[in-house]
Design a protein around this motif. Sequence first.
Motif, PDB file in Angstrom:
ATOM      1  N   LEU A 123       0.822  -1.210   0.000  1.00  0.00           N
ATOM      2  CA  LEU A 123       0.000   0.000   0.000  1.00  0.00           C
ATOM      3  C   LEU A 123       0.857   1.262   0.000  1.00  0.00           C
ATOM      4  O   LEU A 123       0.535   2.236  -0.688  1.00  0.00           O
ATOM      5  CB  LEU A 123      -0.939  -0.011   1.215  1.00  0.00           C
ATOM      6  N   LEU A 179      -3.819   5.015  -4.904  1.00  0.00           N
ATOM      7  CA  LEU A 179      -4.817   5.192  -3.852  1.00  0.00           C
ATOM      8  C   LEU A 179      -5.469   6.563  -3.873  1.00  0.00           C
ATOM      9  O   LEU A 179      -6.468   6.789  -3.175  1.00  0.00           O
ATOM     10  CB  LEU A 179      -4.178   4.938  -2.481  1.00  0.00           C
ATOM     11  N   VAL A 224     -10.185  -1.522  -2.650  1.00  0.00           N
ATOM     12  CA  VAL A 224      -9.151  -2.491  -2.301  1.00  0.00           C
ATOM     13  C   VAL A 224      -9.804  -3.651  -1.552  1.00  0.00           C
ATOM     14  O   VAL A 224     -10.550  -3.434  -0.596  1.00  0.00           O
ATOM     15  CB  VAL A 224      -8.054  -1.858  -1.420  1.00  0.00           C
ATOM     16  N   LEU A 227      -4.247   5.518   6.144  1.00  0.00           N
ATOM     17  CA  LEU A 227      -5.332   5.193   5.225  1.00  0.00           C
ATOM     18  C   LEU A 227      -6.589   5.998   5.557  1.00  0.00           C
ATOM     19  O   LEU A 227      -7.286   6.484   4.650  1.00  0.00           O
ATOM     20  CB  LEU A 227      -5.633   3.698   5.288  1.00  0.00           C
TER      21      LEU A 227
END
Length: 276
Positions: A187, A194, A201, A223
């Motif tokens: 990630l 992203l 995801v 995130l």
Amino acid sequence: MPCGGESQRYFPLDQGLGLTRLQDGHFLYVDPMDEAVAAHLIAHGYWENWIHKVVCSLVRPGDHIVEVGANFGYYTVAMARQTGPNGSILAFEANPGLADLVRRSVHFNGYSPTVKVLAKAASDKAGTLSFAISRRNAGGGTISTTPGALGPDSVLVTVETVTLDSVAPDDVRFIRMDAEGSEPLILRGAERLLQRPDIVVCMEWDVIQMSARADVRELIAWLSSLGFQYWSIQYDSTLRSVPAAEMPTLPACDIVMAREAPPGVPLTTAGSPDAV
């Protein structure tokens, strides 16, 4: 074992190679020495059917997809069918033997025009790493410098690492990952991907495994700062919303991560058990 006809599911080709028919009609080349995924595919024709249903529901026609940890290609061919001739899949499998089998399965099922398989490891930086592989536990391939990390038959190979941002196109909308704890590194190497507002995801979430690679709380904070929300996949193929504060203690399962609830997959009712 049946001698022929539609009842035959498994076709031995060599001492270490077979072809198995899946319940969805696809065929996969497998190593019959594998005691987990391949054994289940040979015996039953499916694997993780509750997750398989969610993955197929999340993929839309024309989607461009990245897969990390293709294993024998079970999800690869399923996603290729869903995304169709106008989509694409870039599939990573660090185990070179498995990567070769996935390529053969992709070709056998007619998906070579839209699926590319890379025998590389996705990570947070380019380079090389030591990777443990095993025929008896093919899906357990992991970053390691210990020759016996996966059991008495495991060996170490050196594999090339790349970041997803360096090799994947800008229009990737779906990422599927099962990387034995390396998901935080992958990630971090996909920051550009992203940023896409509608990126989805689907990944294995195992806090114990991931903690060996990164600070899981820092990962979740990062995130969440990007606007992601989290859902765990249930055994009935619904999604249960999981607050960010619960993610560090969430039992091992598969999750979906997106900025809003993904269409096409129902949300769970209260009290449904997490899949493990």
